[in-house]
Design an enzyme around this catalytic site. Structure first.
Site, PDB file in Angstrom:
ATOM      1  N   GLY A   1       0.930  -1.296  -0.054  1.00  0.00           N
ATOM      2  CA  GLY A   1      -0.054   0.121  -0.064  1.00  0.00           C
ATOM      3  C   GLY A   1       0.833   1.282  -0.133  1.00  0.00           C
ATOM      4  CB  THR A   2       4.016   2.162   1.840  1.00  0.00           C
ATOM      5  OG1 THR A   2       3.506   2.285   3.150  1.00  0.00           O
ATOM      6  CG2 THR A   2       4.962   3.416   1.751  1.00  0.00           C
TER       7      THR A   2
ATOM      8  CB  SER B   1      -2.499  -3.155   1.383  1.00  0.00           C
ATOM      9  OG  SER B   1      -1.826  -4.098   2.187  1.00  0.00           O
TER      10      SER B   1
ATOM     11  CB  THR C   1      11.384 -10.139 -10.981  1.00  0.00           C
ATOM     12  OG1 THR C   1      12.642  -9.941 -11.861  1.00  0.00           O
ATOM     13  CG2 THR C   1      10.797 -11.454 -11.061  1.00  0.00           C
TER      14      THR C   1
ATOM     15  CB  CYS D   1       3.601   3.011   9.962  1.00  0.00           C
ATOM     16  SG  CYS D   1       2.372   2.317   9.206  1.00  0.00           S
TER      17      CYS D   1
END
Lengths: 375, 397
Positions: A72-73, A189, A227, A314
């Protein structure tokens, strides 16, 4: 000492669903880079394309415009930096990754109930000289308050602004239809819904394009080099399948969350539940106990084997008061007396009662609690 | 005739593109999948702290294989992100002081693209040509270093031709000139010995899935003493010392750590075994076929890499004739496109040679029986294609 544990920090990270782990385990042992043309490569390519279709379908997004990211970040950073709009307006309660990716952004105020002020958004947009990017999350990670997106989008589009929506916390707890909502860019996410950590997505509306921030090989339609994380994409898709298959989870989470709040309120009449007057995510409870710091509460619960948080994970290493609560007009001292309880797919009634008991034990040691008349 | 009974077809000889995850790595990861939830950044409960402990143990394993301190290792989503962060991050941080970046024409696409990106933002980018061997000429590099030079970026071991650069000499040159040295070591770490201190490396990119770890995880080594500063490319919660925000994927971090541990335990024997298989493959082909060229220096090369061109044969022709062998015509990132390898062209070789170049990637799970099978199948096929005159001249045009 209690042997029972209760994991009630789903908004930080949800435990992996067993079906997801199984699907990933099988993929992980295969070699194969989706960009290679041989059999192994083509198989990996098919896996990632199928996963993309599944994730996109779950949220009404266009599979050809769904970009897998590392989470998500990264998706939020990509949206804010890559949308090509210099003027950016973000709500004051956005996730740190939105706020930090647009440090100069104009902040859209929110009201005391934790809801973005749409009239203010309209006024702010009217002042801009060029089309802007508006970023408003679908539901807040700390309070669970659901934002009035339909209105936000209609106002923004009237001003030719693009709308980015961080739907990380909403996925799995609300039905999402990106196309009918007309969201221009949307962040997802996997690990908040019982998928793996290390994968997320940015979905783009059919007519919206972005400039890649990670450059290199031409992966992800030249929108994100590197990748592809095939096993994680497979896991993300499997988690989406699981949430579709278990739609009753939403009712179950609502029941458990309400039960938790009821157990607390029955004895603790003075607690404050932030955003309770607004539509909220079914799994989130952000509460304040006057007279007890967040730290005291999370430590007491931790000792009893219960995992909750004092805000977003966080920043939970730091002792700063929540920017979300502050934006809602909560004083820093009151914000420092609040904790977040968030539950999810594997939470049981037993865990809820265990957590309520432990919290109430602390509550009953709190000196300035209101005395019950029956005592 | 080689017995194919025990062989799993197609035979996977594309280890520079990606490696299967080692079952031992997966085993180390599984506990963090199944019974350990927890965001490693949640400090308020035991689940979070347990995840954090696992992440830190993995960080120490990575540090150990490159001879660094654990605090100098930053987790990323992979080598592409590490390379973007190293180059753009350093350029942005130091851009007011120095603006020249020197790299080579044979770097991985993500280094080249990051540099081009910086070039269009006013940085002075030098793409240093390589010798026919694939090695850079240190004198030419030295001649390009000016007072304005901020950074030199040279890949340690090459993804297409396997060539190993003189990393220690480049590091020494950079250090003496006060220039930062970044090396993309996605193909090198775990395959050849790398030590950031003896080699004077300041920034180094590492990839999980090139060394039997999982996809979706990599690392960037960032030197502490003297301290190298970077501008973050992904902002948010301030994880990874604010150099890279985002929830760390605990199982993937654990997987990269385990992959480093296994690699450092087994590097010497494995390099020997794989190098022997590679030599056997090359000799087997060269004995049976005329007009085979090795692209890139054969002595300074990853043990698991062989890059060959077969005169008069287009690689697509051979590859479609050999569906039972998984090899590639260049790096995977570009193998969807039909343009000939820019790397082979950069060696000064013709477009024809570039069009007929193949990469054989040999790795941990490659067996002697597989190599024998490949030698036989490939040489038979090349002989028969050449006899039929099915060359790239008729196919590709």
């Amino acid at each position: 000492m209690n042997d029972q544990t209760s994991y009630l920090d789903y908004n930080a990270s949800a435990p992996l669903r067993p079906a997801v782990a199984e699907a990933m385990k099988n993929t992980m042992l295969l070699a194969g880079n989706p960009s290679s043309v041989h059999t192994y490569g083509r198989f990996a390519r098919k896996q990632i394309d199928d996963a993309r279709d599944l994730v996109a379908t779950t949220v009404g997004a266009d599979p050809t415009k769904l970009v897998f990211t590392s989470g998500g970040t990264e998706a939020n950073n990509l949206a804010l930096a890559g949308a090509g709009r210099t003027i950016r307006l973000v709500s004051g309660i956005e996730h740190d990754s939105v706020l930090a990716a647009a440090p100069e952004a104009v902040h859209i105020p929110v009201d005391q109930a934790g809801v973005v002020n749409t009239a203010a958004l309209d006024e702010l947009l009217a002042k801009q000289n060029e089309p802007a990017l508006v970023s408003v999350m679908m539901a807040n990670n700390e309070t669970g308050v659901i934002q009035p997106l339909t209105e936000v989008i209609s106002i923004a589009h009237n001003h030719n602004a693009l709308v980015h929506c961080d739907a990380v916390q909403a996925l799995g707890k609300l039905a999402i239809d990106m196309a009918s909502l007309e969201i221009d860019l949307m962040t997802l996410s996997a690990h908040k819904i019982g998928g793996p950590k290390g994968i997320g997505a940015l979905a783009l509306r059919s007519n919206v394009e972005i400039e890649a921030q990670l450059v290199g090989g031409g992966q992800e339609g030249r929108r994100r080099a590197g990748t592809e994380n095939v096993a994680a994409a497979v896991g993300f898709a499997e988690a989406c399948v699981e949430i579709k298959k278990n739609e009753n989870e939403i009712d179950r989470m609502l029941h458990l969350r309400n039960r938790f709040e009821e157990l607390l309120r029955n004895q603790a009449s003075n607690i404050e539940i932030f955003g309770h007057e607004s539509p909220r995510l079914v799994n989130t409870c952000c509460l304040r106990l006057p007279g007890r710091t967040s730290e005291t509460q999370v430590i007491a619960l931790d000792l009893a084997g219960i995992a909750v948080s004092a805000g977003a994970a966080c920043s939970s290493g730091k002792v700063t008061s929540s920017h979300v609560l502050t934006a809602m007009g909560v004083s820093p001292s009151a914000a420092n007396e609040s904790i977040r309880v968030s539950l999810g797919w594997a939470t049981t009634e037993n865990e809820i009662e265990h957590a309520a008991d432990a919290w109430l034990e602390l509550y009953n040691q709190t000196e300035d609690r209101p005395r019950r008349t029956t005592e | 005739m080689t017995s194919t009974d025990d062989l799993k077809l197609p035979i996977y000889l594309d280890y520079q593109s990606t490696t299967p995850t080692d079952p031992r790595v997966l085993k180390a990861m599984l506990p963090y999948f199944f019974d350990k939830p927890g965001n490693p950044h949640s400090q308020t409960h035991s689940y979070g702290r347990e995840a954090q402990d696992a992440v830190e143990a993995a960080r120490a394993q990575i540090a150990a294989i490159i001879g660094s301190d654990a605090r100098e290792v930053i987790f990323t989503s992979g080598a592409t992100e590490s390379n973007n962060l190293a180059l753009k991050g350093a350029a942005q941080f130091y851009g007011n002081e120095k603006r020249r970046i020197i790299t080579t024409t044979t770097e991985h696409k993500c280094v080249i693209e990051s540099c081009r990106n910086l070039g269009s933002n006013g940085y002075d980018i030098v793409f240093l040509p390589v010798e026919k061997s694939g090695l850079i000429d240190l004198n030419r590099l030295a001649a390009e270093i000016t007072n304005d030079t901020l950074l030199v970026s040279v890949m340690a071991a090459h993804n297409e031709i396997g060539v190993i650069q003189q990393i220690a000499s480049i590091g020494d040159l950079c250090r003496r000139n006060g220039v930062l040295f970044h090396t993309d070591s996605a193909q090198a770490v775990g395959k050849i010995p790398i030590n950031v201190n003896t080699m004077n490396i300041d920034l180094m990119s590492i990839s999980g899935h090139k060394m039997y770890g999982p996809k979706g995880i990599g690392a960037l080594y960032v030197r502490h003493r003297p301290r190298v500063r970077l501008n973050a490319q992904i902002d948010g919660g301030g994880q990874e010392r604010s150099l890279r925000s985002g929830t760390l994927p605990t199982p993937l971090c654990v997987g990269l750590g385990a992959a480093c541990q296994i690699a450092s335990d087994e590097l010497v024997q494995e390099a020997q075994r794989i190098g022997d298989l590679r030599d056997c493959l090359y000799e087997g082909i060269a004995e049976r076929l005329p007009d085979v060229t090795v692209n890139g220096d054969l002595n300074h090369r990853l043990p698991g890499n062989l890059n060959l061109s077969f005169a008069d044969l287009d690689c697509e022709t051979i590859m479609s004739a050999l569906p039972d062998i998984a090899i590639s015509s260049g790096s995977a990132c570009t193998s969807n496109s039909i343009e000939p390898s820019y790397v082979i062209r950069a060696l000064g070789l013709s477009e024809e040679i570039a069009r007929s170049s193949f990469r054989f990637g040999i790795g941990r799970f490659t067996t002697k029986a597989e190599i024998d099978y490949v030698i036989e199948r490939l040489t038979d096929e090349v002989v028969s294609l050449r006899a039929r005159g099915t060359t790239h001249r008729t196919v590709a045009r």
